[in-house]
Motif scaffolding. Structure first.
Motif, PDB file in Angstrom:
ATOM      1  N   THR A  64     -20.971  42.502  22.949  1.00 44.68           N
ATOM      2  CA  THR A  64     -20.723  41.141  22.425  1.00 44.68           C
ATOM      3  C   THR A  64     -19.261  40.258  22.430  1.00 44.68           C
ATOM      4  N   CYS A  65     -17.832  40.988  21.977  1.00 46.48           N
ATOM      5  CA  CYS A  65     -16.917  40.459  22.352  1.00 46.48           C
ATOM      6  C   CYS A  65     -17.103  40.122  23.945  1.00 46.48           C
ATOM      7  N   GLU A  66     -17.234  41.506  24.641  1.00 48.07           N
ATOM      8  CA  GLU A  66     -16.682  41.181  26.426  1.00 48.07           C
ATOM      9  C   GLU A  66     -17.773  39.634  26.607  1.00 48.07           C
ATOM     10  N   ARG A  67     -19.151  39.706  25.663  1.00 48.43           N
ATOM     11  CA  ARG A  67     -20.347  39.284  26.426  1.00 48.43           C
ATOM     12  C   ARG A  67     -19.571  37.416  25.694  1.00 48.43           C
ATOM     13  N   LEU A  68     -18.868  37.562  24.644  1.00 50.57           N
ATOM     14  CA  LEU A  68     -18.678  36.116  23.882  1.00 50.57           C
ATOM     15  C   LEU A  68     -17.824  35.440  25.167  1.00 50.57           C
ATOM     16  N   ARG A  69     -16.628  36.541  25.826  1.00 52.59           N
ATOM     17  CA  ARG A  69     -15.271  35.986  26.551  1.00 52.59           C
ATOM     18  C   ARG A  69     -15.757  35.475  27.791  1.00 52.59           C
ATOM     19  N   ARG A  70     -16.709  35.977  28.357  1.00 58.45           N
ATOM     20  CA  ARG A  70     -17.883  35.682  29.589  1.00 58.45           C
ATOM     21  C   ARG A  70     -18.508  34.615  29.468  1.00 58.45           C
ATOM     22  N   GLU A  71     -19.020  34.268  28.068  1.00 56.29           N
ATOM     23  CA  GLU A  71     -19.630  33.852  28.025  1.00 56.29           C
ATOM     24  C   GLU A  71     -18.436  31.602  28.102  1.00 56.29           C
ATOM     25  N   ASN A  72     -17.194  32.235  26.982  1.00 52.26           N
ATOM     26  CA  ASN A  72     -16.747  31.565  26.441  1.00 52.26           C
ATOM     27  C   ASN A  72     -15.178  30.782  28.322  1.00 52.26           C
ATOM     28  N   GLY A  73     -15.594  32.231  29.513  1.00 56.25           N
ATOM     29  CA  GLY A  73     -15.257  32.122  30.505  1.00 56.25           C
ATOM     30  C   GLY A  73     -15.934  30.664  31.255  1.00 56.25           C
ATOM     31  N   ARG A  74     -17.460  30.546  30.950  1.00 55.03           N
ATOM     32  CA  ARG A  74     -18.190  30.075  31.942  1.00 55.03           C
ATOM     33  C   ARG A  74     -18.242  28.981  31.136  1.00 55.03           C
ATOM     34  N   LEU A  75     -18.554  28.596  29.671  1.00 58.16           N
ATOM     35  CA  LEU A  75     -18.391  27.234  29.091  1.00 58.16           C
ATOM     36  C   LEU A  75     -17.245  26.414  29.714  1.00 58.16           C
ATOM     37  N   ALA A  76     -16.023  27.258  29.787  1.00 55.21           N
ATOM     38  CA  ALA A  76     -14.504  26.771  29.700  1.00 55.21           C
ATOM     39  C   ALA A  76     -14.600  26.212  31.590  1.00 55.21           C
ATOM     40  N   ARG A  77     -15.441  26.853  32.082  1.00 52.51           N
ATOM     41  CA  ARG A  77     -15.066  26.739  34.132  1.00 52.51           C
ATOM     42  C   ARG A  77     -16.248  25.383  34.559  1.00 52.51           C
ATOM     43  N   ALA A  78     -17.590  25.515  33.403  1.00 51.77           N
ATOM     44  CA  ALA A  78     -17.939  24.257  33.614  1.00 51.77           C
ATOM     45  C   ALA A  78     -17.833  23.082  32.390  1.00 51.77           C
ATOM     46  N   ALA A  79     -17.608  22.856  31.897  1.00 53.03           N
ATOM     47  CA  ALA A  79     -16.230  22.012  31.153  1.00 53.03           C
ATOM     48  C   ALA A  79     -15.290  21.902  32.123  1.00 53.03           C
ATOM     49  N   ALA A  80     -14.363  21.858  32.840  1.00 51.47           N
ATOM     50  CA  ALA A  80     -13.347  21.579  33.896  1.00 51.47           C
ATOM     51  C   ALA A  80     -14.240  21.364  35.191  1.00 51.47           C
ATOM     52  N   ALA A  81     -15.034  21.356  35.561  1.00 54.31           N
ATOM     53  CA  ALA A  81     -16.264  20.951  37.082  1.00 54.31           C
ATOM     54  C   ALA A  81     -16.794  19.687  36.014  1.00 54.31           C
ATOM     55  N   GLU A  82     -16.765  19.434  35.109  1.00 49.71           N
ATOM     56  CA  GLU A  82     -17.486  18.340  34.957  1.00 49.71           C
ATOM     57  C   GLU A  82     -16.237  16.655  34.568  1.00 49.71           C
TER      58      GLU A  82
END
Length: 127
Positions: A64-82
């Motif tokens: 769960t922790c690893e999945r949430l870290r990946r999700e957090n990274g994905r969201l951070a990259r998406a926010a940076a692109a927007e």
């Protein structure tokens, strides 16, 4: 048989009585030892079972922790692109609040926006 029940003879205690007393003590000790070994074995089995459950729970939490870290990274990259790139769109009074966003691996920085119309926080690509 108690030690006070041993009969004496001319040269001390009778050999048969002493052997009988020692045999009784041996049986009592063996019975107590067997009880304790059984109790220890049951306790060890119970603890092994509990440990296996805890290890399984730990493995699930790590996933769960690893999945949430990946999700957090994905969201951070998406926010940076927007977000608009630093330049004309960036507020002049922006000041850093925190160096890096958690889980973003240093790719984004958090700034406090200085615009009076919309005060708040914004993510911006780190230099």
């Amino acid at each position: 048989m108690k030690i006070s029940e041993l009969r004496t003879s001319l040269w001390g205690y009778r050999k048969g009585d002493v052997c009988e007393y020692v045999a009784e003590l041996d049986e009592q000790f063996s019975a107590r030892l067997t009880e304790r070994e059984t109790l220890l074995r049951e306790t060890a089995d119970s603890l092994r079972s509990e440990l296996a459950k805890k290890e399984e729970e730990l493995a699930q939490l790590r996933e769960t922790c690893e999945r949430l870290r990946r999700e957090n990274g994905r969201l951070a990259r998406a926010a940076a692109a927007e977000l608009p790139q630093a330049g004309a769109d960036a507020p002049r009074e922006a000041r850093p609040v925190r160096q890096a966003a958690p889980g973003s691996e240093g790719n984004l920085s958090l700034f406090e926006a200085g615009d009076d119309a919309e005060r708040g926080f914004a993510w911006k690509k780190a230099d």
